[in-house]
Design an enzyme around this catalytic site. Structure first.
Site, PDB file in Angstrom:
ATOM      1  N   PHE A   1       1.123  -1.340   0.232  1.00  0.00           N
ATOM      2  CA  PHE A   1      -0.293  -0.248   0.387  1.00  0.00           C
ATOM      3  C   PHE A   1       0.756   1.009  -0.109  1.00  0.00           C
ATOM      4  O   PHE A   1       1.721   1.869   1.018  1.00  0.00           O
ATOM      5  CB  PHE A   1      -1.120  -0.340   1.379  1.00  0.00           C
ATOM      6  CG  PHE A   1      -2.177   0.981   0.698  1.00  0.00           C
ATOM      7  CD1 PHE A   1      -3.333   0.722   0.145  1.00  0.00           C
ATOM      8  CD2 PHE A   1      -2.197   1.937   1.193  1.00  0.00           C
ATOM      9  CE1 PHE A   1      -3.708   2.314   0.568  1.00  0.00           C
ATOM     10  CE2 PHE A   1      -2.630   3.359   1.347  1.00  0.00           C
ATOM     11  CZ  PHE A   1      -3.660   3.288   0.638  1.00  0.00           C
TER      12      PHE A   1
ATOM     13  N   ASP B   1       9.478   2.795   1.351  1.00  0.00           N
ATOM     14  CA  ASP B   1       8.069   3.664   2.538  1.00  0.00           C
ATOM     15  C   ASP B   1       8.023   3.901   3.462  1.00  0.00           C
ATOM     16  O   ASP B   1       7.853   2.746   4.112  1.00  0.00           O
ATOM     17  CB  ASP B   1       7.084   2.891   1.461  1.00  0.00           C
ATOM     18  CG  ASP B   1       5.589   3.738   1.732  1.00  0.00           C
ATOM     19  OD1 ASP B   1       5.723   4.869   2.823  1.00  0.00           O
ATOM     20  OD2 ASP B   1       4.796   3.679   1.261  1.00  0.00           O
TER      21      ASP B   1
ATOM     22  N   LYS C   1       2.962  10.936   6.949  1.00  0.00           N
ATOM     23  CA  LYS C   1       2.355  11.011   8.289  1.00  0.00           C
ATOM     24  C   LYS C   1       2.593  11.526   9.524  1.00  0.00           C
ATOM     25  O   LYS C   1       2.483  12.906   9.246  1.00  0.00           O
ATOM     26  CB  LYS C   1       1.453   9.545   8.700  1.00  0.00           C
ATOM     27  CG  LYS C   1       1.379   9.255   6.965  1.00  0.00           C
ATOM     28  CD  LYS C   1       0.307   7.518   8.148  1.00  0.00           C
ATOM     29  CE  LYS C   1      -0.266   6.258   6.821  1.00  0.00           C
ATOM     30  NZ  LYS C   1      -1.470   6.862   6.314  1.00  0.00           N
TER      31      LYS C   1
END
Ligand SMILES: Cc1ncc(COP(=O)(O)O)c(C=O)c1O
Length: 402
Positions: A141, A226, A255
């Site tokens: 993802f 990531d 984030k």
């Protein structure tokens, strides 16, 4: 007074149904606790998918944001501003990289990494024009843009959004052999989540990241980590790659870099990689804006002390030890690292969604992922007592389905 159900009614009619939220309307939050419009309190065990690692309303972050709000919020990158130097130098030092390219959302940072890797492939590695490929992992993802969903293996994320962007090879997560077999002369990068969050907090086999690093070095391929969800304290280290002492060529961050206040993302790499991007080739009006940088600077300052990393490691031990006790009692397996856990519920008992709803009824907010997995990722400021209470509620929620 407007109640939760009235507000949810409006939202369901007037907002696109691109999410399936739990039926709670939050209006305030502090630390690890949120309050809804009906005055009910809940323990937040999702943290905005790891965006709120440092807690809701973190004093240092909110103060930095408020100070900056009153001074200067946006210049665009047409001009320099006085928060940018500290941001680039601070994040560069934290990652050990020469250069930073700031963006806003995680998906934009992933897109940035893809563009940088392709350009590096053509200009530095000497790959034939238009031929660059990037190796990615099954069940990845990395966000929701058309290019990113092009290499998703999740039918919901990908289906119906073609035509798809070419240039990606998908291999099994956790298998270095699969990566080795996929490499050819056009391979420019391997894009990997050190722990796959959305897939259910999947931790790869020991040595995977180390061997991937060695393979990338040997084959002159960029290793792109990531760390948007795994990074910045969540796993008990600043970066999840550190658990194997691995340093990727590019970190992709997002984030928690925005402290749960504003979207802040970035790519960090050395000058031989990030230096391929020249004026006009990539950017964003809001990327690296003064407000984002001021918040990012507060986050970097917090991470520099190591306090949150240490706390996530310590509380993570407590969390995993307690969760392991539930195995066989409605729980099939528990995975994770630090203050991050994927808990697989026995699918014959209940779906993840049903367990999330039962947890909510008991005052804990967590979200299911992929059918019967519950993801726990509370803010790192959570107290040990609250953490154990949350696991007790999970045990009780599962019991209610027996
Ligand atoms: C590992 C990873 N990469 C990228 C993203 C995309 O970030 P954003 O939602 O900010 O675009 C996410 C979001 O969940 C993520 O977990």
């Amino acid at each position: 007074m407007t109640t939760s159900s009235e507000l949810i009614g409006v939202i369901e009619r007037r907002s696109a149904h691109n999410y399936h939220p739990l039926p709670v309307v939050i209006s305030e939050a502090q630390g690890a606790w949120v309050t809804d419009v009906d005055g009910r309190r809940f323990l937040d065990c999702l943290s905005g998918y790891s965006s709120l690692n440092f807690g809701h309303g973190n004093e240092k972050i909110v103060e930095a944001a408020q100070r900056q709000l009153a001074r200067l919020t946006l210049t665009s990158r047409a001009f320099y501003h006085d928060q940018f130097a500290e941001f680039c130098a601070g994040l560069g030092d934290l990652t050990g990289k020469d250069m930073i390219l700031p963006m806003n959302t995680g998906a934009e940072a992933v897109e940035t990494a893809i563009k940088v890797a392709r350009k590096w492939g053509y200009e530095v590695k000497g790959v034939e024009p238009e031929q660059a490929t990037i190796i990615v992992m099954e069940d990845n993802f990395h966000g929701r843009t058309t290019t990113i969903v092009s290499f998703s293996t999740d039918p919901d994320a990908r289906g119906g959004f073609g035509p798809y962007t070419p240039g990606f090879k998908i291999v099994k997560y956790g298998s270095v052999e699969a990566v080795r077999e996929a490499i050819d002369a056009n391979t420019v990068a391997v894009l990997v989540e050190p722990i796959q969050g959305e897939a259910g907090v999947l931790v790869p086999p020991d040595g995977y990241l180390t061997q991937l690093r060695e393979l990338c070095t040997a084959e002159n391929i960029l290793m792109i980590a990531d760390e948007i969800q795994s990074g910045l304290g969540r796993t008990g280290r600043t970066f999840a790659c550190e658990h194997e002492n691995v340093v990727p060529d590019m970190y992709v961050l997002g984030k928690a870099l925005g402290g749960g206040v504003v979207p802040v993302s970035a790519v960090a790499a050395n000058a031989d990689v990030l230096g391929v991007i020249k004026p006009g080739q990539h950017g964003s009006t809001f990327g690296g804006n003064p407000l984002a940088c001021a918040v990012g600077n507060a986050v970097i300052e917090i991470l520099r002390t190591g306090e949150f990393q240490e706390r996530a490691a310590r509380l993570g031990e407590v969390l995993h030890a307690r969760l392991r006790e539930l195995i066989g009692d409605g729980v099939v397996t528990v995975r994770g690292r630090g203050l991050w856990a994927g808990v697989d519920i026995d699918p014959s008992l209940a779906t993840g969604r049903q367990v999330s709803e039962a947890l909510m009824a008991r005052g804990v907010l967590a979200k299911d992922t992929h059918g019967s997995t519950i993801r726990l990722a509370p803010p790192i400021v959570i107290s040990e007592e609250d953490l154990l209470w949350a696991v007790d509620q999970l045990a009780d929620a599962i019991k209610s389905f027996r």
